[in-house]
Design an enzyme around this catalytic site. Sequence first.
Site, PDB file in Angstrom:
ATOM      1  N   LYS A  91      54.119  -7.638   5.633  1.00  0.00           N
ATOM      2  CA  LYS A  91      55.136  -8.641   5.329  1.00  0.00           C
ATOM      3  C   LYS A  91      55.766  -8.344   3.971  1.00  0.00           C
ATOM      4  CE  LYS A  91      55.606 -13.716   5.573  1.00  0.00           C
ATOM      5  NZ  LYS A  91      54.855 -14.936   5.919  1.00  0.00           N
ATOM      6  N   SER A 120      97.053   7.620  31.301  1.00  0.00           N
ATOM      7  CA  SER A 120      97.436   7.192  32.651  1.00  0.00           C
ATOM      8  C   SER A 120      97.027   8.185  33.717  1.00  0.00           C
ATOM      9  CB  SER A 120      98.951   6.962  32.703  1.00  0.00           C
ATOM     10  OG  SER A 120      99.324   5.932  31.822  1.00  0.00           O
ATOM     11  N   GLU A 151      52.112 -14.399  13.862  1.00  0.00           N
ATOM     12  CA  GLU A 151      51.627 -13.989  12.548  1.00  0.00           C
ATOM     13  C   GLU A 151      50.147 -14.349  12.398  1.00  0.00           C
ATOM     14  OE1 GLU A 151      53.156 -14.878   7.968  1.00  0.00           O
ATOM     15  OE2 GLU A 151      53.784 -16.175   9.617  1.00  0.00           O
ATOM     16  N   CYS A 165      57.759 -13.482   9.864  1.00  0.00           N
ATOM     17  CA  CYS A 165      58.123 -14.851   9.503  1.00  0.00           C
ATOM     18  C   CYS A 165      59.178 -14.938   8.408  1.00  0.00           C
ATOM     19  CB  CYS A 165      56.869 -15.639   9.144  1.00  0.00           C
ATOM     20  SG  CYS A 165      57.164 -17.443   9.246  1.00  0.00           S
TER      21      CYS A 165
END
Length: 636
Positions: free
Chosen positions: A115, A622, A46, A171
């Site tokens: 941010k 199967s 940051e 952050c």
Amino acid sequence: MRDGFIKVAAATPEIHVADCVFNADNILALCREANEQGVQAVGFPELSLTGYTCSDLFLHNTLLEGAKQQLVRIAQETAEMDMLILVGVPIVARGSLYNCAAVLHKGSILGLIPKRNIPNYTEFYEMRHFTEASADLCEEVEIGGEWVSLCPRTVFTCKDMPAFCVAAEICEDLWVANPPSSELAQAGATIIFNLSASDEVIGKAAYRRNLVKMQSGRGLCGYLYCDAGQGESTTDLVFAAHNLIAENGSLLAESPRFRTGLTISEIDVDRLTHERRRQNTFRTDSCCDVCEVEFDMAIRENTLTRPIPMTPFVPSDKEDLAERCEEILALQATGLATRIRHTHAKTCVVGLSGGLDSALALIVTVHAMDMLGRDRKDIIAITMPCFGTTSRTKNNALTLADAYGTTCRTVEIGAAVTQHFADIGHDMEDHSVTFENGQARERTQVLMDVANKTGGMVIGTGDLSELALGWATYNGDHMSMYGVNGSIPKTLVRYLTAYEAERAGGETGRVLRDVLATPVSPELLPPKDGEISQKTEELVGPYELHDFYLYYFVRFGMEPKKIYRLAKQAFAGTYDDETIKKWLTIFVRRFFIQQFKRSCLPDGPKVGTVTLSPRGDWRMPSDAVSALWMAQCEAL
């Protein structure tokens, strides 16, 4: 990027507060180092261009313009690097200052991610300088003569590999109740960078580590925490450069604290996208609109550095292993105890061969009876010697049953099997599959009939590895009234038995250790010189390889070529490439053709993420054809 692996790095440069040129120099140095190591996406802390702790200097245009100039410089000087670079930088938009992650690629600034959550408590005073970005913020910012989008809801997608999709948060965004990375992951991002400046106090590292792991798990993503370190102001705080790389709840790499440099690993984006498809609770239909930015990156080979354990079912840490063993035994015993209580079973009948699987089944049954407060004499342990039984396994079976205080019976089945062979016209010298399976089915008949006679239930002994390979006699050891080992792979059976041997001690521990030392064998062919002649791993291959293949094939739907690549790295120095290929091919072939045995399994407790129960964990016809998978094996 081949096989979905993206080499990523969390980087912490040494910085000087407010010295943008010095900081850019060190960021560039780490970019060059990362590029040399083949990194395809690298994140820095940051506000790493200025330093996080500039305080009121963030109000000075000199600092802000200096940061923009150096951001342009970094873009220009990394133009020849085919690598995404995320750098922390302060950006002014419409009169407000935003704490941003700038995303660079081959000389261009692809976008700015601001941010969303600005702290304003004791340690940090970001709100004094920075503005929180609203979720719907969308601005254009001029940098170096180019207009760049500033938007928190941006994902960056590789054109040639859409699963390589990157987003970022900063952050505090991670530490809030609803991190932006959650919606970014739902919007398609498989790799999330967190550009951070997290101060260090006692106990915070463990909390941070758990937070990163959990967010990578919730988002089914790769998560890189890129932390500030040396050079930030220590006036009041210390920054530790605690870099972390996690993937879907697991920690791939972690830096030593208080050091600068690169922390590198590889994120498997194909594995993440498979997991998202598998978990239908991971929804994208309700996520917000995002801005998608595309970038070109050449697909290239990566050298893997991420941990690839040889035994993915077994924890590598001894303390974790003991805890895991205790938990698994408790799960198995609880499942069985519940079934005993529900059916009002008077006895539990266990076929005890002296081998690993039946030993574990007895251990679980003993724990279940103890849990119920029942007399261990209600456990009927039956050993059924026949043509291939050795004195070692017979004696171990009898000794173990006695050591646990169970009711022990010996039923010689040789005469019954001989009569049966006479009835169906089978030559006793013909040691084909009929010779082997006839003994296995006779043993199951004895167990079932004794259970009927005593008002009890037969406890199955077969394990997950045998079910994967079909290494069980249909309607023989394949069948029981409750299969306690059905989700336990052979490699884990060993560790559980060893754990019980150490826990029990005494004669019980001694005989369990001898069981562990006995070669794995169905003992259906006559012994040679009194020793076991039929060794399972010589016939179907090493269980540690098969368990490795099983884990990645079922849990993550990996292609044989990718499993082969991982196995070569995990077993380097143990098995050569040809051996790995040989047994992988056999695993794939047997896994497909033996599905019919798994389609009618008895009930049993699920204890791990990889099981083959036909009632939900593994559904496969199967008669599915293996041609596509076998073609890959043959081309290895």
